[in-house]
Design an enzyme around this catalytic site. Structure first.
Site, PDB file in Angstrom:
ATOM      1  N   CYS A  39      57.704 -20.561   9.871  1.00  0.00           N
ATOM      2  CA  CYS A  39      58.314 -20.613  11.161  1.00  0.00           C
ATOM      3  C   CYS A  39      58.344 -22.345  11.441  1.00  0.00           C
ATOM      4  CB  CYS A  39      57.891 -20.053  12.235  1.00  0.00           C
ATOM      5  SG  CYS A  39      57.638 -18.227  11.971  1.00  0.00           S
ATOM      6  N   HIS A  70      64.796 -16.250  17.478  1.00  0.00           N
ATOM      7  CA  HIS A  70      64.058 -16.858  16.344  1.00  0.00           C
ATOM      8  C   HIS A  70      64.218 -16.482  14.938  1.00  0.00           C
ATOM      9  CE1 HIS A  70      60.708 -18.828  14.502  1.00  0.00           C
ATOM     10  NE2 HIS A  70      59.820 -17.662  14.256  1.00  0.00           N
ATOM     11  N   CYS A 125      54.198 -22.600  16.160  1.00  0.00           N
ATOM     12  CA  CYS A 125      53.243 -21.878  15.185  1.00  0.00           C
ATOM     13  C   CYS A 125      53.966 -21.234  14.089  1.00  0.00           C
ATOM     14  CB  CYS A 125      52.472 -20.741  15.950  1.00  0.00           C
ATOM     15  SG  CYS A 125      53.610 -19.534  17.244  1.00  0.00           S
TER      16      CYS A 125
END
Lengths: 451, 428, 289
Positions: B93, B384, B415
């Site tokens: 990510c 996301h 994160c």
């Protein structure tokens, strides 16, 4: 590109069928192609009255590489090739008697006119006549030209330019436009030019080179065509449309090397955001085309406030607000700026079920007329373009009957294309169009509606 | 970087396509489709048609084998000049932000004048793999030279081998889904259900408001009929979110629901970075500068730290190097992988024992002003698509800073899987 | 072909394990007496890279230039089996349960080293539910011992000889509260490990064959579970260490289990438990040498 009927009527079989049935035979219009000469043949230039523009006209045509022929005699004797255009200098008319000269010149010349030919009459503005007889003669040109437009066949057009004394220098640009393929669907129009600062040697290949142009509603249809033609003529185009149309907008911008600006022009801060964008990215703007428009049709008695208000907001108020913001932004609107506002035939003729739309589009005409003197004072112009029946994605969804009638009830017997509107707008955006201000140019093939 | 003589890279602007929940608007789109469309939107916004920028750096977390050169392929399909070099990165990510840092560093060093950083992910078109046994058998079949060898290889195929392996959203070393990890962290830090739901509802409301006031007009370009993120629920509220059943965690600690966790999402983003000179020469704006960045990783496997807690460690390092405190920022963008992650991150910074014991600080970093946190919504609202989140945040924050005026500062904290974190400072 | 001297038999070839299992089953009855002093050995054994790769895959070790700590067990196991299936061995192989395994890695072993293996049985001991016996293996390279192991097997209901010592099958670990990993163990885990280790004991292969030996379902190999624990800690182990594992309750297939680890005395404590019930399958200590 032409509509199905035009293609059909010009095909071998179609020609036979349409002729035998007496159906309209729409011509394939001569449209502008980059690099092509102004006209495909010679021009016959003649006069009625004193004719003070003859030398100017001849000079412009010679510069454009066009052969100028002497008037055709009544017996049909000619000095060669069939003319591609007929120009009558009717300035200096003193009374109706002088119009006989117009008849003498035009009748044999038009008879020999090629397909997609041009008839252009130059006259003095009737409003400035010093006597009733002079005014009558000048106004007569109006009826003459409109009628010629309706008589012409094979995609030919007739238009008139009123050229006041002292505005001779402004003639060149409009003259070239009306003779060229750019005016293919402009027919039966009478424009008045004014004295203005006109460039000496305009760039004919890229008349908008170095200019920054904003086009609203640029994601599709007429707006996309406007963006494309402005870019073709050399402008960097800032293509504006609502965020929801952003994907189409990006395609248009990427296709012409322009930039996409997603903006809802009715938002309260839209004028400011546009001003900031132009200042930050380009330092200023040369051409603004208010094209964005919507319809929310309903008979007036059934129309809710939302339909009325949203159409007004997009079609009229946004044009007013953005134009005002550009005028107020110090130095943003560059010298010689051009604002072109898209109106509509409905704004001239009215249309059933379109009270909101027609009102907004008529408002545009009033707006440009009112703003014109102020624009002239800063060397700029503001004009409106009123499209007639233009074949777009929107009209493709209309019922067949409505669409076919809409596209045939004009002198050219066909619907126009988005590019026809775009060419007119691009012309009005040129430096050479400095003498055209506060006018509304119809791009309608001389529609019978509102004429 | 803070003290060096290198120049700072400017963030000129960004573009993304609206994010779509897995299996919805972009169900048929590949990573390459989405990244190409995103690049084209960026090209249109900044007039980069036919331009060769210094480098395009992007990546995807879930990738087909055929996408080995994903970014370059997207560039070749875009309106950028075909002479634009490109390479792929992948830091889970953190991919999008890491890509921006890489581009910014090359600009800072003068190796390139402009570059595009991006990321894309699809969970709708995720790669299916054949099982290990079948894969090996097929490879030996392919390399078999004689008919006999081939028949022998074919004979080894068993029906059971034919079931495809579907990629799982789980950490390879722990076998736990990311949500399970987050739930452990949430329980450790005592993060309650209600505060998570509040954070989630606020994210939706703020992002909806940002859309309504046109904030995303020059950050998003519609794609395949979608003009806004379809995960966005403008009418989201704590009351509605409270009705959802927990999906991660067990017993009392089961506070994490589909409402306060990000869904699987498809989408792509891109950011245009450049030197100030390049931007000026092109007449393009400088929204903000990328000042500095830091990555960190934690031992979430055997070391007892939470999987998503690495940014907590990265930020104090970044602050110290730049002589800043945690309170010296006008905006905070803490990626909302889960509402509980954002809350645990902030709680850790406020915790004296943790800051002293784990971060080696003299005092806790302290609280941040919640009014400055994710002010235009974040991943809980937008969704996301793993590698695309960094680009979304960089472009949005740069615009916020630009709107707020010169000298404003923003902190990004993202994160990532594998116990990693990427954090960065932007300044207008 | 085998050479024998002073109770030490050196095998030229690894024994055929399926045959050994069959032989052991057929000769299970009527066993008893003392442990034989037999030592079985093989010399100059080299590792087949393809077999090693298969083993590493199944146990999740990275394929590297040194052997996984548990791999020499795979090399030595056929010798252990040969020893246990011999008629002289006092306990019947079917029904023997692996209850503890301690491995000492004295130094990392390269994959290309020629290894000398030797196994023997010792410590016939009393257990509260039967008797245990230790199968010891030693691996030498270039004359020096590099690896050794002690596998403790329990024979339920068997009786150790008079005066036998008390069996020691406990491995003590500290608190292991934190599960660090969850493993889904599929129903073919036994077959997969059997294929790469040669341990084709029927209790691991299928439910049907396991039932024949009194288990409700097939059970995972203890040494596979142990190998996976070591693989999970793969790069956090010292070069030389002892790993001592006690195999508690059977791990029935399929199952979902958790691994818990905690640093202890410079090494690690570890436990593998059922994810739902918490049933403990394995506890292990790993200590540096």
């Amino acid at each position: 590109m032409a509509d199905w009927y035009t293609t059909f009527a010009n095909s071998g079989l179609g020609t036979t069928i349409t002729k035998q049935l007496g159906l309209p035979r729409p011509a394939e219009l001569r449209r502008h192609e980059p690099g092509q000469p102004l006209l495909p043949g010679p021009v016959v230039v003649g006069s009625a009255g004193a004719g003070r523009l003859r030398d100017t006209v001849t000079a412009v045509l010679r510069d454009a590489g066009v052969t100028v022929q002497s008037p055709v005699t009544a017996d049909g004797a000619t000095d060669g090739e069939k003319p591609a255009a007929v120009v009558l200098d009717a300035t200096g008319l003193t009374g109706p008697g002088d119009l006989a000269g117009a008849h003498d010149f035009l009748a044999p010349a038009i008879k020999r006119l090629r397909a997609s030919g041009r008839v252009l009459v130059l006259a003095d503005p009737p409003a400035e006549a010093t006597s009733p007889a002079q005014a009558a003669a000048r106004q007569a040109v109006d009826g003459l030209v409109r009628s010629i437009g309706k008589e012409l066949l094979d995609g030919s057009t007739a238009n008139a330019l009123f050229v006041p004394e002292g505005a001779e220098a402004s003639l060149a640009g409009p003259l070239r436009f009306f003779l060229s393929g750019r005016s293919a669907y402009v027919d039966g129009q009478l424009l008045t030019v004014t004295a203005a600062d006109v460039p000496e040697n305009p760039d004919e290949v890229a008349p908008l080179a170095g200019k920054v142009a904003v086009v609203t509603g640029a994601a599709r249809g007429i707006g996309a065509a406007i963006a494309q033609v402005l870019a073709r003529d050399g402008a960097h185009v800032v293509a504006v449309d609502v965020p929801a149309a952003g994907d189409k907008l990006a395609e248009v911008a990427n296709g012409i090397g322009g930039t996409a600006l997603q903006l809802d022009i009715t938002a309260a801060d839209a004028p400011q955001r546009l001003v900031e964008h132009l200042r930050e990215r380009h330092g200023g703007v040369d051409v603004v085309v208010h094209n964005a428009g919507i319809t929310r049709d309903k008979l007036l008695v059934n129309m809710d406030a939302t339909r009325w208000n949203t159409v007004m907001a997009v079609n009229l108020q946004a044009q007013l607000d953005i134009t005002q913001a550009l005028l107020d932004a110090d130095g943003l609107l560059r010298d010689g700026a051009r604002v072109v506002c898209v109106s509509s035939q409905s704004g001239i003729a009215g249309n059933r079920g379109q009270t909101n739309y027609a009102a907004s589009k008529a408002g545009v005409i009033g707006m440009v007329r009112a703003w014109a003197p102020g624009f002239a004072a800063r060397g700029a112009t503001i004009n409106a373009v009123a499209p007639g029946f233009i074949v777009t994605e929107m009209t493709a969804t209309m019922p067949f009957g409505t669409r076919e009638i809409g596209s045939r009830i004009n002198s050219l017997q066909q619907g126009g294309l988005p590019v026809d509107v775009a060419e007119t707008i691009a012309w009005l955006s040129q430096p050479a169009a400095a003498g055209v201000n506060g006018q509304t140019v119809r791009v309608c093939g001389q529609s019978m509606l509102g004429a | 970087m803070a003290e060096s003589t290198t120049r700072r890279a400017a963030i000129v602007g960004g573009n993304r396509i609206p994010f779509a929940r897995s299996g919805t608007a972009y169900a048929q789109a590949s990573n390459q489709d989405m990244l190409t469309a995103t690049l084209d939107g960026l090209v249109a916004r900044f007039g980069l048609q036919g331009e060769s920028v210094g480098e395009v750096v992007a990546g995807a977390v879930l990738k087909h084998a055929r996408d080995f050169n994903l970014t370059r392929e997207a560039v070749l399909g875009s309106k950028l000049a075909p002479t634009t070099p490109a390479y792929d990165v992948q830091q889970a990510c953190g991919t999008g932000l890491e890509a921006a840092v890489l581009v910014a560093n090359k600009i800072a060093l003068g190796q390139i004048e402009a570059g595009i950083a991006g990321g894309v992910d699809t969970t709708s078109d995720a790669p299916l793999a054949v099982g290990d046994d079948l894969r090996r058998t097929l490879i030996s079949l392919n390399s078999a030279k004689t008919v006999q060898d081939r028949l022998r290889a074919l004979a080894r195929i068993r029906p059971g081998m034919l079931a495809p392996e579907i990629p799982r959203n789980a950490e390879p070393r722990t076998g736990l889904a990311m949500g399970d990890h987050a739930a452990i962290t949430a329980a450790e830090w005592g993060i309650g259900r209600e505060e998570q739901d509040e954070l989630a509802a606020r994210s939706h409301q703020r992002m909806a408001a940002a859309y309504d006031r046109g904030f995303f007009d020059d950050l998003v370009t519609p794609f395949l009929g979608l003009a806004r993120d379809n995960n966005l629920r403008p009418d989201s509220s704590v009351e509605k979110l409270a009705k959802l059943q927990p999906v991660f965690g067990t017993g009392e600690g089961a506070t994490m629901t589909a409402g306060n966790s990000t869904p699987l999402t498809d989408g792509a983003s891109a950011v245009l970075l450049a030197s100030d000179e390049w931007a000026r020469a092109k007449g393009l704006p400088v929204l903000a500068h990328l000042v500095d960045a830091q990555t960190a990783a934690v031992d979430y496997v055997h070391g007892g730290e939470g999987l998503l807690m690495a940014p907590v460690y990265a930020v104090p390092v970044l602050l110290a190097r730049n002589g800043l405190t945690l309170q010296d920022f006008d905006f905070y963008e803490i990626h909302e992988a889960f509402a509980s992650t954002v809350l645990a991150t902030m709680k850790a910074w406020e915790d004296e024992a943790f800051c002293k014991g784990k971060l080696g600080l003299d005092a806790p970093l302290g609280a941040i002003d919640r009014a400055r946190l994710n002010v235009n919504g974040s991943s809980l609202a937008a969704g996301h698509p793993f590698a695309a989140t960094g680009g979304r945040i960089v472009a949005s924050l740069a615009k916020m800073l630009h709107e707020a005026g010169p000298g404003k500062r923003g902190l990004i904290s993202i994160c990532a899987a594998g116990g990693q974190g990427v954090v960065a400072i932007l300044e207008s | 072909m085998a050479g024998t001297s002073a109770g030490r038999t050196v095998l030229e070839q690894p024994p055929n394990m399926a045959a050994l299992f069959a032989k052991a089953a057929l000769t299970a009855r009527g066993r008893g007496g003392e442990l034989p002093a037999t030592r079985l050995a093989r010399t100059g054994v080299t590792v087949d890279p393809a077999e090693l790769a298969g083993y590493a895959r199944v146990c999740r070790f990275p394929l590297a230039d040194t052997l996984p700590a548990t791999y020499p067990h795979v090399l030595a196991f056929p010798l252990q089996l040969a020893l246990m299936s011999d008629r002289a061995f006092p306990l019947a192989l079917p029904g023997l349960v692996h209850v503890r395994n301690r491995i000492d890695v004295l130094r990392p072993i390269g994959t290309t080293e020629a290894l000398d293996l030797e196994v023997r049985a010792e410590r016939f001991a009393r257990h509260r539910s039967g008797a245990t016996v230790d199968l010891c293996a030693s691996v030498r390279s270039a004359g020096a011992e590099v690896w050794r192991s002690r596998s403790t097997y329990l024979a339920r209901g068997a009786t150790a000889p008079e005066g036998a010592p008390e069996s020691d099958v406990t491995v003590a670990v500290g608190d292991l509260d934190r599960a660090v990993a969850t493993w889904r163990v599929p129903d073919d885990a036994g077959r997969r490990y059997a294929k790469v280790s040669g341990d084709v004991n029927p209790i691991h292969l299928s439910g049907l064959t396991a039932k024949a030996f009194g288990f409700k379902r097939a059970i995972a190999h203890g040494m596979w579970v142990k190998a996976r624990v070591l693989a999970a800690l793969e790069n956090r182990l010292p070069d030389a260490f002892a790993v001592d594992a006690a195999f508690r309750k059977p791990l029935f297939l399929p199952s979902t289990v958790t691994l818990s680890t905690a640093p202890a005395e410079g090494g690690w404590d570890a436990a593998v438990r059922n994810a739902r019930s918490g049933t403990e399958h394995l506890v292990a200590t790993i200590r540096p040498h």
